[in-house]
Design an enzyme around this catalytic site. Structure first.
Site, short mmCIF file in Angstrom:
data_model
loop_
_atom_site.label_atom_id
_atom_site.label_comp_id
_atom_site.label_asym_id
_atom_site.label_seq_id
_atom_site.Cartn_x
_atom_site.Cartn_y
_atom_site.Cartn_z
N ASP A 42 -1.54 -1.99 11.46
CA ASP A 42 -1.11 -0.79 10.75
C ASP A 42 -1.76 0.44 11.35
O ASP A 42 -2.98 0.60 11.30
CB ASP A 42 -1.47 -0.89 9.27
CG ASP A 42 -0.60 -1.89 8.53
OD1 ASP A 42 0.63 -1.77 8.62
OD2 ASP A 42 -1.15 -2.78 7.85
N MET A 44 -1.94 4.45 10.97
CA MET A 44 -1.64 5.51 10.01
C MET A 44 -2.24 6.82 10.49
O MET A 44 -3.39 6.85 10.92
CB MET A 44 -2.21 5.16 8.64
CG MET A 44 -1.79 3.80 8.11
SD MET A 44 -2.51 3.50 6.47
CE MET A 44 -2.26 1.73 6.33
N MET A 76 2.97 4.08 11.00
CA MET A 76 3.17 4.96 9.84
C MET A 76 2.73 6.36 10.24
O MET A 76 1.68 6.86 9.81
CB MET A 76 2.39 4.41 8.64
CG MET A 76 3.04 3.17 8.06
SD MET A 76 2.01 2.34 6.80
CE MET A 76 1.09 1.22 7.85
N MET A 149 9.81 -2.55 3.59
CA MET A 149 8.53 -2.46 2.90
C MET A 149 8.68 -2.88 1.43
O MET A 149 9.66 -2.51 0.78
CB MET A 149 8.00 -1.02 2.95
CG MET A 149 7.60 -0.54 4.33
SD MET A 149 6.13 -1.37 4.96
CE MET A 149 4.88 -0.78 3.81
#
Length: 236
Positions: A42, A44, A76, A149
């Site tokens: 992930d 971000m 993201m 998601m």
């Protein structure tokens, strides 16, 4: 539309966000040894989501420690195009961008990702509708994986949002061969919901990391996906 022949396989992609960052390489290596197919990373930026997570120096170090592991990178970020080359240089295997991000030309972004030697995926938040633009990209064979998601992106440990399942089910019906990933709150207790809806790529963080029986949980996830896929093949 691409052929309806089923060719997908069960893929388990544990989320490193739930690992112990003090021993990231050790945790990553261990979860792969237990049967994980990919590692979910992930990234971000603090803008697209209100959090900052795994950055490129960490990915580069992880790639050095695990040169052959597939790094499934969930970006993201508000401006995906800006980060394609840095992710490639760090060692990412797949660049999954958010449909809701600031993107002028989806096809150009995908071309840039693929030109940099990575697979291209699209992610949507739990309540984002699947529109004609998305369908068009899939029909043109420009999407290597689609991520639905099942939590709001930005933080780990959230509860699974079952409301996202109808669009996943519709995608599976229309694109039987497509790799469809589910990410957010996926655990042994609720994995059947995603699997029956058509997901063949499962991301799980706290559902795997720190679990004494993580190997068995992964086996159950893969068996569930294989069972649904076999059933669909018989009826097609």
């Amino acid at each position: 539309m691409i052929s309806s022949k089923l060719a997908r396989r069960a893929i388990i992609s544990p989320s490193l966000l739930a690992s112990d960052f003090a021993k990231l390489a050790e945790d990553a290596s261990n979860i792969i040894s237990l049967g994980a197919d990919w590692l979910h990373v992930d990234v971000m930026d603090g803008h697209f989501v209100p959090n900052i997570a795994i950055g490129f120096p960490i990915i580069k170090s992880l790639r050095k420690a695990l040169p052959d592991v597939f790094l499934d990178c969930h970006m993201m970020v508000q401006d995906p195009e800006k980060w394609v080359e840095p992710l490639k240089e760090a060692g990412g295997s797949m660049f999954v961008f958010h449909y809701e991000a600031d993107i002028e030309d989806y096809e150009a972004l995908i071309a840039k990702i693929r030109d940099n030697g990575m697979r291209a995926g699209i992610a949507v938040k739990p309540y984002t509708e699947i529109d004609e633009t998305i369908y068009d990209l899939i029909k043109k064979d420009l999407v290597d994986m689609f991520l639905v998601m099942t939590v709001e992106p930005g933080f780990g440990g959230q509860s699974f949002i079952e409301d996202a399942m109808p669009k996943l089910k519709k995608l599976r019906e229309d694109f039987p061969h497509l790799d469809i990933q589910v990410d957010g709150g996926v655990k042994r207790s609720n994995m059947d919901i995603s699997i029956k809806a058509g997901a063949n790529v499962l991301v799980s963080g706290t559902g795997l990391f720190g679990q004494d029986d993580a190997e068995q949980i992964m086996k159950e996830m893969k068996a569930g996906i294989d069972e649904v896929t076999a059933s669909e093949e018989e009826s097609s």
